[in-house]
Design an enzyme around this catalytic site. Structure first.
Site, PDB file in Angstrom:
ATOM      1  N   GLU A  31       0.877  -1.161   0.000  1.00 36.51           N
ATOM      2  CA  GLU A  31       0.000   0.000   0.000  1.00 36.51           C
ATOM      3  C   GLU A  31       0.920   1.218   0.000  1.00 36.51           C
ATOM      4  O   GLU A  31       1.855   1.282   0.796  1.00 36.51           O
ATOM      5  CB  GLU A  31      -0.878   0.017   1.259  1.00 36.51           C
ATOM      6  CG  GLU A  31      -1.849   1.182   1.233  1.00 36.51           C
ATOM      7  CD  GLU A  31      -2.735   1.278   2.472  1.00 36.51           C
ATOM      8  OE1 GLU A  31      -2.373   0.695   3.511  1.00 36.51           O
ATOM      9  OE2 GLU A  31      -3.777   1.949   2.388  1.00 36.51           O
ATOM     10  N   ARG A 256       6.220 -13.501   9.343  1.00 38.77           N
ATOM     11  CA  ARG A 256       6.977 -12.260   9.203  1.00 38.77           C
ATOM     12  C   ARG A 256       8.390 -12.442   9.722  1.00 38.77           C
ATOM     13  O   ARG A 256       8.637 -13.279  10.578  1.00 38.77           O
ATOM     14  CB  ARG A 256       6.320 -11.145  10.025  1.00 38.77           C
ATOM     15  CG  ARG A 256       5.117 -10.527   9.368  1.00 38.77           C
ATOM     16  CD  ARG A 256       4.544  -9.475  10.315  1.00 38.77           C
ATOM     17  NE  ARG A 256       3.307  -8.922   9.784  1.00 38.77           N
ATOM     18  CZ  ARG A 256       3.253  -7.838   9.014  1.00 38.77           C
ATOM     19  NH1 ARG A 256       4.359  -7.197   8.693  1.00 38.77           N
ATOM     20  NH2 ARG A 256       2.106  -7.374   8.576  1.00 38.77           N
ATOM     21  N   LYS A 266       5.284   0.287  11.395  1.00 34.76           N
ATOM     22  CA  LYS A 266       5.062   1.583  10.793  1.00 34.76           C
ATOM     23  C   LYS A 266       4.930   2.662  11.867  1.00 34.76           C
ATOM     24  O   LYS A 266       5.512   3.720  11.793  1.00 34.76           O
ATOM     25  CB  LYS A 266       3.731   1.489  10.029  1.00 34.76           C
ATOM     26  CG  LYS A 266       3.751   2.049   8.638  1.00 34.76           C
ATOM     27  CD  LYS A 266       2.454   1.746   7.928  1.00 34.76           C
ATOM     28  CE  LYS A 266       2.602   0.587   6.979  1.00 34.76           C
ATOM     29  NZ  LYS A 266       1.342   0.219   6.305  1.00 34.76           N
TER      30      LYS A 266
END
Length: 544
Positions: A31, A256, A266
């Site tokens: 994104e 992950r 983030k």
RNA sequence: UGGGCUAUGGCCAAGCGGUUAAGGCAUCGGACUUUGACUCCGAGAUCGGUAGUUCAAAUCUACCUAGCCCAGCCA
């Protein structure tokens, strides 16, 4: 280095062998709302390498279905990072390119009685959803006629309603134990300008609806994502089935990658930037690809690291030593090995016959002669590292200089210390040595063995430079303390020292090994007058 | 407490019913060395637990335990 055996590779091999797919198509779908970090590198490398291995292709697709968070500036930054890593997408697409198609498929669902326009408020919807242990309740709007749904959805698109006033929902099962299946919202109203489609749309598809359709449209065969989407897979498959797409993609999830002492989220990255703990997203201490690049990390090392850690259905936390190892392996053979003294102490060679230094031509990397030669200097005044001298050897393992001991100056001569000069505070200001002209580097002198080898720079030709030495931004790798309390106050130390003259010409980004000091990269701001180097990683050391 | 996912040496990770249980990082010995770098030798796990199936199980089954994920009109 190739991708190791892992469960996804096994699945692909099996799919190919059984004719379930003819050619592999993967995609990396960021994104455009943040900078890429090393965690993303795993997804990028996995997708590209897997496709490459089977002669397939990989698309870069910007997953831009939520205009409130996205920005075009990230699009360029992400493209640059992927290119830097060494990959070229087969195609660059935007999820928003498919808005028309996605809209048509939503209408198809409505026509099949599988989607409805709901007027529940966000709060009400949350209540109707039920809990983890209790089933949900059906929305009162669930059984509208197909005709009404069509009209309302059309009106939503035309901007007749305000943000949040209504949504389009899939009609699945409010009692499903999987909460994702309890009539998920698939379209919401957002009156805001989209970075790609401008003001053309005011309704936007949700990820869960858009993603499988994007994959289907692009012919993606293996849609890889992280573990938290496992629960979304039934929904993914439901949309593919009900929308009757021509191509049927499949989703596979992997864990992950975390690295000790490294923040990837983030939110915290943003916090570090906003609170000015770091100087922006490309600060050399940041785990962003932009930061690592500035620090001097190489794409080859990152690739080697990612491939070396493998892939599984576990969220793993790998030691940063593994990354550092990949870095050293990559840099070892391709960097020039230069002489730099970061904490200098003055040395006078009392028996050196001349006041003008002599030139010595030396190999830049004895293991890689392609790197050429450069001239260094030897003379009466030198600098060595403070850490390489102790008036008295602490024990028999000491392989450096002391009074009465002789060491080799790399690429120079053997020197022997006979005197130390102290100031009024008993600090060492200078040491006095003699050299043996017979022992010149390359002469083949073998009569005696020196007590180790240290490096030096000649004082009159040395250039003043500064060195940025980094430590992890966080301390306490296993701690649960809040991140803000774990900030390492010593994460950036600046030192001033001397470099050999050849380093004046270092170009921004150029990487070196500073012998016995570590690997360094010339900073973007370096100049011949004031060279600046960033320490990429230290050398390994067994010195205790 | 509903559902899902996972569990192999300190950290990653191969293994998919028969192998002395790959490999990397880290660690500890030792050799070599004009970087205490590099390189080279050498050292360590019986596979979360229990009970089964089988001539044979890390690999299959059951139960248990632990960890992670899910109740956004985020992705």
């Amino acid at each position: 280095m190739e991708i190791e055996s892992n469960f996804i590779k096994t699945i692909i091999e099996d799919d190919l062998a059984n004719g379930r797919v003819n050619a592999v198509v993967t995609r990396f779908p960021p994104e455009p709302n943040a900078y890429l970090h090393i965690g993303h590198a795993r997804a990028i490398i996995t997708n590209f390498e897997l496709a490459k291995m089977f002669e397939g292709k990989t698309n870069l697709r910007f997953d831009d279905t939520n205009p409130v968070k996205e920005d075009a500036s990230f699009v360029e930054a992400i493209k640059e990072d992927i290119k830097w890593l060494g990959y070229q997408p087969a195609n660059i697409f935007f999820g928003s390119d498919y808005f028309e198609k996605t809209y048509e498929l939503a209408i198809r669902l409505i026509n099949k009685g599988l989607a409805y326009v709901c007027e529940l408020s966000q709060e009400e919807m949350s209540k109707y959803r039920g809990t983890l242990t209790e089933p949900g309740k059906e929305s009162p709007y669930r059984n509208r006629s197909i005709a009404d749904n069509l009209t309302l959805f059309q009106a939503m698109r035309e901007g007749k309603y305000k943000d949040g006033e209504m949504t389009l929902r899939a009609k699945i099962d409010m009692a499903s134990p999987n909460i994702n299946m309890r009539d998920p919202v698939i379209y919401r109203i957002i009156h805001i300008t989209h970075h790609n489609t401008g003001d053309k749309w005011c309704i936007y598809p949700m990820y869960d609806f858009a993603h499988p359709l994007q994959d289907a449209i692009e012919g993606v065969t293996h849609s890889l994502c992280s573990l938290e989407y496992v629960d979304h897979r039934p929904l993914y498959d439901w949309f593919i089935e009900k929308c009757e797409t021509e191509h049927i993609p499949h989703q596979y999830e992997f864990g992950r990658l975390n690295i000790t002492n490294t923040i990837m989220s983030k939110r915290y990255l943003k916090q570090l930037v906003d609170t000015k703990v770091v100087n922006g997203y490309d600060d050399p201490r940041m785990p962003t690809l932009a930061g690592l690049r500035r620090r001097g990390y190489t794409p080859e090392a990152i690739r080697d690291f990612v491939l070396g850690t493998g892939l599984s259905r576990i969220n793993s936390t790998v030691s940063n030593e593994m990354l550092e190892n990949s870095l050293r392996n990559d840099l070892l053979g391709k960097t020039k090995r230069m002489h730099v003294v970061s904490e200098p102490i003055k040395v006078t060679i009392t028996n050196y016959p001349s006041d003008t230094p002599e030139k010595i031509v030396s190999s830049c990397n004895p293991d890689n002669e392609d790197l050429g030669e450069r001239t260094i200097y030897f003379g009466k005044q030198l600098y060595i590292e403070k850490a390489d001298f102790l008036p008295e050897a602490p024990d028999k393992h000491w392989r450096r200089l002391s009074i009465g001991l002789e060491v080799r100056l790399m690429h120079g001569y053997f020197i022997k210390c006979h005197n130390v000069i102290y100031d009024e505070n008993q600090e060492i200001v200078e040491i006095e040595c003699t050299y043996d002209p017979m022992t010149k580097s390359g002469s083949g002198f073998k009569e005696r063995k020196p007590n180790g080898t240290i490096h030096f720079v000649e004082a009159t030709t040395a250039v003043v430079a500064s060195f940025n030495l980094f430590e992890p931004l966080l301390v306490d790798s296993d701690s649960d303390r809040p991140l803000i309390d774990r900030i390492n106050p010593n994460s950036w130390e600046v030192r001033t020292g001397f470099v050999e003259p050849a380093l004046e010409e270092a170009k921004p980004g150029e990487k070196f090994q500073f012998v016995r000091n570590g690997y360094f990269a010339a900073d973007y701001d370096t100049t011949p007058q004031k060279p600046i180097f960033n320490r990429i990683v230290e050398l390994k050391s067994r010195f205790k």
